[in-house]
Design a protein around this motif. Structure first.
Motif, PDB file in Angstrom:
ATOM      1  N   VAL A 130       0.846  -1.204   0.000  1.00  0.00           N
ATOM      2  CA  VAL A 130       0.000   0.000   0.000  1.00  0.00           C
ATOM      3  C   VAL A 130       0.880   1.251   0.000  1.00  0.00           C
ATOM      4  O   VAL A 130       0.680   2.190  -0.777  1.00  0.00           O
ATOM      5  N   GLY A 131       1.884   1.248   0.872  1.00  0.00           N
ATOM      6  CA  GLY A 131       2.757   2.415   0.994  1.00  0.00           C
ATOM      7  C   GLY A 131       3.524   2.681  -0.286  1.00  0.00           C
ATOM      8  O   GLY A 131       3.553   3.812  -0.795  1.00  0.00           O
ATOM      9  N   LEU A 132       4.103   1.623  -0.842  1.00  0.00           N
ATOM     10  CA  LEU A 132       4.928   1.816  -2.034  1.00  0.00           C
ATOM     11  C   LEU A 132       4.090   2.260  -3.238  1.00  0.00           C
ATOM     12  O   LEU A 132       4.490   3.157  -3.985  1.00  0.00           O
ATOM     13  N   MET A 133       2.916   1.644  -3.417  1.00  0.00           N
ATOM     14  CA  MET A 133       2.037   2.050  -4.527  1.00  0.00           C
ATOM     15  C   MET A 133       1.697   3.541  -4.408  1.00  0.00           C
ATOM     16  O   MET A 133       1.758   4.284  -5.396  1.00  0.00           O
ATOM     17  N   SER A 134       1.325   3.954  -3.192  1.00  0.00           N
ATOM     18  CA  SER A 134       0.931   5.352  -2.977  1.00  0.00           C
ATOM     19  C   SER A 134       2.114   6.282  -3.253  1.00  0.00           C
ATOM     20  O   SER A 134       1.986   7.297  -3.945  1.00  0.00           O
ATOM     21  N   TYR A 135       3.259   5.903  -2.699  1.00  0.00           N
ATOM     22  CA  TYR A 135       4.441   6.766  -2.833  1.00  0.00           C
ATOM     23  C   TYR A 135       4.874   6.863  -4.299  1.00  0.00           C
ATOM     24  O   TYR A 135       5.159   7.948  -4.802  1.00  0.00           O
ATOM     25  N   LEU A 136       4.897   5.714  -4.980  1.00  0.00           N
ATOM     26  CA  LEU A 136       5.356   5.712  -6.375  1.00  0.00           C
ATOM     27  C   LEU A 136       4.441   6.569  -7.255  1.00  0.00           C
ATOM     28  O   LEU A 136       4.918   7.304  -8.123  1.00  0.00           O
TER      29      LEU A 136
END
Ligand code: NI
Length: 406
Positions: A393-399
């Motif tokens: 979730v974090g990586l998708m949002s950040y990317l």
């Protein structure tokens, strides 16, 4: 409004991913309890829509009978260039597998299970939607959410979505997707530039001869002997036609013909799979396979029909987009949690998106800390580590935000 520095945005996303982790776990378990086979994901589609509406995201008009598309419009001012869209994709279908896990949220649909982690992918994209919709004022562009049906069954859901105009309508500048991967440690991701997953084609061969009494083979045209020679001859496709540095697989996996000890049958049918990582090699092997079968059949005076049913194309990650995702992953997760992924001879219809739009597909580690990989994808005991949800979730949002920031 003063724009936040990007490290502050990363911290905000880390905190948000941590805070919504219990909710994402519940979403995943709810989807896991109610798996649906490819192109039949009606309940899942309704569930996703309902959740999106609950966080003030109105789904876009339906493209196919199942699956959901939604758009998060950023409101941050764009200083230069044109407004861009980044697409994030999750697949939503399950497999015809009887679950053998013992946890409290097992599949309630007999013979159907989320054994490939698409429940995780769907829940993570919902969690990402929640984080990003709360940060609209920081997003410099639009985020397209694609909940794709039917990854597990040819022709797959990606191609029909593209054919229905998905990419033409929203024109994403990049597309990103992730897949649970039980041999990568939970908390880490693994990326790869270029070809990552194979093109898969089904091979069906029918050999027609002339049956007869086994004591008088000279009065028959034996399709069993011819089939044995065909299978042997086909081994040269990988061992002699394929460059040693190119991955390729040809496996004949079924052979059927005859049912008595004293009768030579009239017909044998065989089938198998061909997998390649290079579209040019793929077409060369198709042509040589057909020619080899035909010529060996000719030598044995039988007639052979070959049908190659083409499956998903090679999944090839765009080098520049992979660099962008790699850098974002290192910034967000830390260098030690970003690994090189091995190439896989499995297939994935995200490949169709990557043929039309630059992007990358990465492996999200789900190996349980201290236990290891556990059961593999597509197995009745597949049981990914749910703490990986927070990473995904974090990586998708950040990317998504990092890409639009560029
Ligand atoms: Ni899958």
């Amino acid at each position: 409004m003063q724009a936040e520095p990007f490290s502050a945005i990363a911290n905000r996303i880390r905190k948000a991913a941590r805070e919504i982790q219990p909710e994402v776990v519940n979403l995943r378990r709810e989807i896991h309890r109610h798996p649906e086979l490819s192109f039949q994901e009606f309940r899942t589609t309704a569930f996703i829509k309902e959740y999106l509406e609950s966080i003030a995201i109105i789904p876009e008009p339906q493209l196919l009978e199942t699956g959901v598309v939604a758009l998060i419009r950023g409101t941050a001012p764009i200083s230069s260039g044109t407004r861009r869209t980044v697409a994030l994709r999750a697949d939503i279908d399950a497999l015809p597998v009887q679950e053998e896990n013992a946890h409290g949220f097992c599949s309630q649909n007999s013979g159907c299970m989320h054994a490939c982690g698409h429940d995780m992918h769907s829940a993570m994209l919902l969690g990402t939607a929640k984080i990003l919709s709360a940060m609209r004022d920081q997003i410099k562009g639009d985020v397209l959410l694609i909940f794709q049906p039917a990854e597990e069954k040819a022709p797959g859901g990606a191609k029909p979505m593209i054919d229905a105009g998905l990419l033409e309508k929203y024109r994403p500048a990049a597309i990103f997707g992730q897949h649970c991967f039980p041999s990568v440690p939970s908390g880490s991701v693994a990326l790869c530039k270029g070809p990552l997953m194979a093109a898969t084609d089904e091979v069906h061969i029918t050999v027609n001869g002339q049956g007869g009494h086994a004591s008088a083979p000279h009065k028959t045209r034996d399709p069993i002997l011819a089939s044995a020679q065909i299978i042997t001859a086909l081994q040269h496709l990988v061992s002699r036609l394929t460059p040693p540095h190119e991955p390729a697989v040809l496996s004949i996996c079924s052979i059927n013909g005859g049912n008595a000890t004293n009768v030579i049958p009239g017909k044998v049918s065989m089938s198998g799979t061909m997998r390649t990582m290079n579209e040019e090699l793929r077409s060369i092997l198709h042509e040589r396979l057909e020619r080899t079968v035909r010529q060996v059949a000719d030598a044995f005076d039988v007639k052979a029909d070959v049908e190659i049913r083409t499956g998903y194309p090679v999944l090839s990650n765009d080098p520049d987009m992979t660099d962008i995702a790699w850098d974002a992953a290192k910034e967000f997760l830390g260098e030690e949690r970003v690994l090189n992924s091995e190439k896989l001879m499995t297939a994935e219809d995200f490949a169709y998106f990557l043929r039309e739009c630059p992007g990358t597909f990465w492996q999200l580690g789900t190996a349980v800390d201290g236990i290891g990989p556990g059961n593999n994808l597509h197995s009745p005991g597949f049981d990914p580590d749910e703490s990986a949800l927070e990473t995904g979730v974090g990586l998708m949002s950040y990317l998504a935000m990092r890409f639009l920031e560029r």
